[in-house]
Each structure stands twice: as C-alpha cells, then as structure tokens.
Design an enzyme around this catalytic site. Structure first.
Site, PDB file in Angstrom:
ATOM      1  N   HIS A 246      45.243  44.005  47.574  1.00 14.58           N
ATOM      2  CA  HIS A 246      46.004  44.220  46.334  1.00 14.58           C
ATOM      3  C   HIS A 246      45.148  45.026  45.358  1.00 14.58           C
ATOM      4  O   HIS A 246      44.016  44.655  45.044  1.00 14.58           O
ATOM      5  CB  HIS A 246      46.360  42.856  45.735  1.00 14.58           C
ATOM      6  CG  HIS A 246      47.262  42.922  44.546  1.00 14.58           C
ATOM      7  ND1 HIS A 246      48.631  43.104  44.641  1.00 14.58           N
ATOM      8  CD2 HIS A 246      46.998  42.831  43.218  1.00 14.58           C
ATOM      9  CE1 HIS A 246      49.170  43.106  43.429  1.00 14.58           C
ATOM     10  NE2 HIS A 246      48.192  42.948  42.545  1.00 14.58           N
TER      11      HIS A 246
ATOM     12  N   SER B   6      43.063  40.421  45.317  1.00 15.74           N
ATOM     13  CA  SER B   6      43.040  41.465  44.295  1.00 15.74           C
ATOM     14  C   SER B   6      41.607  41.920  44.094  1.00 15.74           C
ATOM     15  O   SER B   6      40.753  41.143  43.625  1.00 15.74           O
ATOM     16  CB  SER B   6      43.591  40.937  42.971  1.00 15.74           C
ATOM     17  OG  SER B   6      43.231  41.833  41.936  1.00 15.74           O
TER      18      SER B   6
ATOM     19  N   MET C 197      45.589  49.914  36.085  1.00 16.36           N
ATOM     20  CA  MET C 197      45.923  49.696  34.666  1.00 16.36           C
ATOM     21  C   MET C 197      45.480  50.896  33.842  1.00 16.36           C
ATOM     22  O   MET C 197      44.429  51.484  34.114  1.00 16.36           O
ATOM     23  CB  MET C 197      45.199  48.442  34.164  1.00 16.36           C
ATOM     24  CG  MET C 197      45.422  47.211  35.019  1.00 16.36           C
ATOM     25  SD  MET C 197      44.691  45.744  34.262  1.00 16.36           S
ATOM     26  CE  MET C 197      44.907  44.547  35.578  1.00 16.36           C
TER      27      MET C 197
ATOM     28  N   HIS D 295      49.644  47.835  42.831  1.00 12.44           N
ATOM     29  CA  HIS D 295      50.395  47.296  41.692  1.00 12.44           C
ATOM     30  C   HIS D 295      50.124  48.189  40.485  1.00 12.44           C
ATOM     31  O   HIS D 295      49.035  48.149  39.906  1.00 12.44           O
ATOM     32  CB  HIS D 295      49.901  45.841  41.460  1.00 12.44           C
ATOM     33  CG  HIS D 295      50.491  45.165  40.273  1.00 12.44           C
ATOM     34  ND1 HIS D 295      50.039  43.932  39.813  1.00 12.44           N
ATOM     35  CD2 HIS D 295      51.496  45.516  39.435  1.00 12.44           C
ATOM     36  CE1 HIS D 295      50.738  43.574  38.755  1.00 12.44           C
ATOM     37  NE2 HIS D 295      51.619  44.520  38.501  1.00 12.44           N
TER      38      HIS D 295
ATOM     39  N   ASP E  15      45.003  46.637  41.626  1.00  9.57           N
ATOM     40  CA  ASP E  15      45.579  46.588  40.281  1.00  9.57           C
ATOM     41  C   ASP E  15      45.213  47.836  39.505  1.00  9.57           C
ATOM     42  O   ASP E  15      44.045  48.053  39.178  1.00  9.57           O
ATOM     43  CB  ASP E  15      45.069  45.343  39.548  1.00  9.57           C
ATOM     44  CG  ASP E  15      45.707  44.076  40.082  1.00  9.57           C
ATOM     45  OD1 ASP E  15      46.942  44.018  40.143  1.00  9.57           O
ATOM     46  OD2 ASP E  15      44.968  43.141  40.451  1.00  9.57           O
TER      47      ASP E  15
HETATM   48  C1  DX5 Z   1      46.627  41.065  36.593  1.00  6.52           C
HETATM   49  C2  DX5 Z   1      46.695  41.420  38.031  1.00  6.52           C
HETATM   50  C3  DX5 Z   1      46.356  40.351  39.005  1.00  6.52           C
HETATM   51  C4  DX5 Z   1      45.029  39.686  38.817  1.00  6.52           C
HETATM   52  C5  DX5 Z   1      45.058  38.348  39.488  1.00  6.52           C
HETATM   53  O1  DX5 Z   1      47.312  41.990  35.825  1.00  6.52           O
HETATM   54  O2  DX5 Z   1      47.969  41.910  38.371  1.00  6.52           O
HETATM   55  O3  DX5 Z   1      46.474  40.883  40.323  1.00  6.52           O
HETATM   56  O4  DX5 Z   1      43.977  40.434  39.319  1.00  6.52           O
HETATM   57  O5  DX5 Z   1      43.850  37.707  39.235  1.00  6.52           O
HETATM   58  P1  DX5 Z   1      43.691  36.120  39.350  1.00  6.52           P
HETATM   59  O6  DX5 Z   1      44.002  35.758  40.778  1.00  6.52           O
HETATM   60  O7  DX5 Z   1      42.263  35.899  39.000  1.00  6.52           O
HETATM   61  O8  DX5 Z   1      44.640  35.512  38.380  1.00  6.52           O
HETATM   62 ZN    ZN Z   2      48.320  42.565  40.475  1.00  8.04          ZN
END
Ligand code: DX5
Ligand code: ZN
Length: 221
Positions: free
Chosen positions: A36, A11, A40, A69, A38
């Site tokens: 990945h 990510s 938001m 995502h 993210d």
């Molecule tokens: C949170 C994201 C994850 C996050 C995971 O909403 O969807 O992808 O970045 O991060 P770690 O691996 O640090 O928990």
């Molecule tokens: Zn994610």
C-alpha cells in the site's frame, strides 16, 4: 462460518524511508499480499509523501501488486504517471475532483484497477449508481493524512453497508479498510465484511524480524 483470512496490505508510510527498497522486500518476504502506497500532496491532506518516481524505483524490487492510495487534488492529471510507474490498483477520494465517474474510467483506461476511498464522513451512497465502474472499495477508519491514528469504530457500520452493496452486484470487489488497523480492530473489520486490510504501524513495529508475525496476527493468527 469462519471468514476467509483478509489480504494484508502494509502501508510503506510506516516503514524506514531511508531503507524503502529493503522494507518493501521485507514485507513481501513476510507474506504481504499487496504493497500500500500512500500518496499525499499537502493540499488534499495536510501531509506530503511520495510521487510516481518512488513507485517506479520500488516496482522492480517486489512482485506483489502495488495498491496506490492517492490523497491528492486534482487527481486526474497524475493517474497515468502512477500507472506508468507500476501501480496495479489506483484508488481516489470522490472529494478530490468533480467527476468521480470520469476519474474511475480514466484509471481503468490505463489498465489499472479503479478504487474509491471513503473518508469517515463520505456516505456509502456516493457509489450507489456506479458499482459497475468500481474494482476496489477502501474505507478510511481515520481521517487521511497520517499513520498511527486511532481506529474509528463508527466506520464499522459503513463497512457492513458496503458489504451488502458489493454482494448485490455478484462481483468479487475487494472491501479494504485503512487506518488504525491492529489485530483487535482487524477482527471487527473482517466480521463487518472487509476482505483486505491496510496496516502501517501494526506491520512495521518491531523491525523486519517481526514483520511475518505482525502480518500473521492481522490475518487472525
Ligand atoms: C493515512 C493512510 C494510511 C496509514 C495507515 O492517510 O492512508 O494508509 O498509513 O497507517 P496506520 O496503520 O498506522 O494507521
Ligand atoms: Zn492509505
């Protein structure tokens, strides 16, 4: 029987945002299977990250699939923009809109693969009647919004349940886990039936020279 090593999707949320392109290249060189991303919006989740323009800027730098995502609501108006920017897999939360089936069909109509994301409280039955419309299942093992949180063991039983639902289809739908994935929790996820793992903190810790070892450790050594 030893389970197949899981796909690893770093990510970029945990990368150095001032060097995003180099970070994407570094994890690809270190053996990442997917990138990945993210997304938001500060509304569906209490954090704001990046939009389609950043995906578009990164896309030519690496060749691995982009696993996008979306943690945004509404989500439908932005699907085409993320696909045009280069998203290969686009995953959405059922809670992001009133018509999950319509959203999944919209994603597929763009040529991307359609994923469904389960919040910790979202029941597996949410997709019981639409397994044919799903190309990827993503189980959150944290509440979405931030990296660096602690893995919720309560989600392992959900992974097992979704594994059975996928096996019943006879289709090879990736079962991905996101949140608090470390080499230790990765083992538990794979034992429960996961085939892909998202990891932010566990991949990017230690800087670029550590990425290959970090990814190897997540795959099980
Ligand atoms: C949170 C994201 C994850 C996050 C995971 O909403 O969807 O992808 O970045 O991060 P770690 O691996 O640090 O928990
Ligand atoms: Zn994610």
């Amino acid at each position: 029987m030893t389970a197949k090593p899981p796909l690893i999707a770093p990510s970029i949320l945990a990368s150095d945002f001032a060097r995003l392109g180099e970070e994407a290249r570094a994890v690809e060189a270190a053996g990442a299977d997917w990138l990945h991303v993210d997304v938001m919006d500060g509304h569906f989740v209490p954090n704001i990250t990046i939009g389609p323009d950043v995906v578009k800027a990164l896309r030519p730098l690496v060749s691995i699939p982009f696993d996008v995502h979306l943690m945004i609501a509404p989500v439908d108006p932005y699907v085409e923009a993320f696909r045009a920017a280069g998203a290969d897999l686009i995953s959405v939360h059922p809670e992001a809109g009133p018509h999950l089936d319509r959203t999944l069909k919209l994603i597929r109509s763009t040529g991307a693969k359609a994923g469904v994301v389960f919040n910790p409280s979202t029941p597996p039955e949410t997709i019981q009647w639409m397994m044919d419309d799903v190309d990827l299942i993503l189980v959150m093992s944290i509440n979405p919004g931030f990296g660096g949180q602690t893995f919720m063991h309560s989600q392992l039983a959900k992974i097992e349940r979704l594994r059975k639902m996928i096996d019943a289809t006879g289709r090879d739908i990736p079962l991905e886990v996101d949140g608090g994935v470390t080499p230790e929790t990765a083992r538990l996820c794979v034992a429960a039936g996961a085939t892909a793992l998202v990891a932010g903190t566990a991949v990017f810790k230690g800087g670029p020279s550590a990425y290959a070892d970090n990814i190897r450790a997540l795959r099980g050594g």
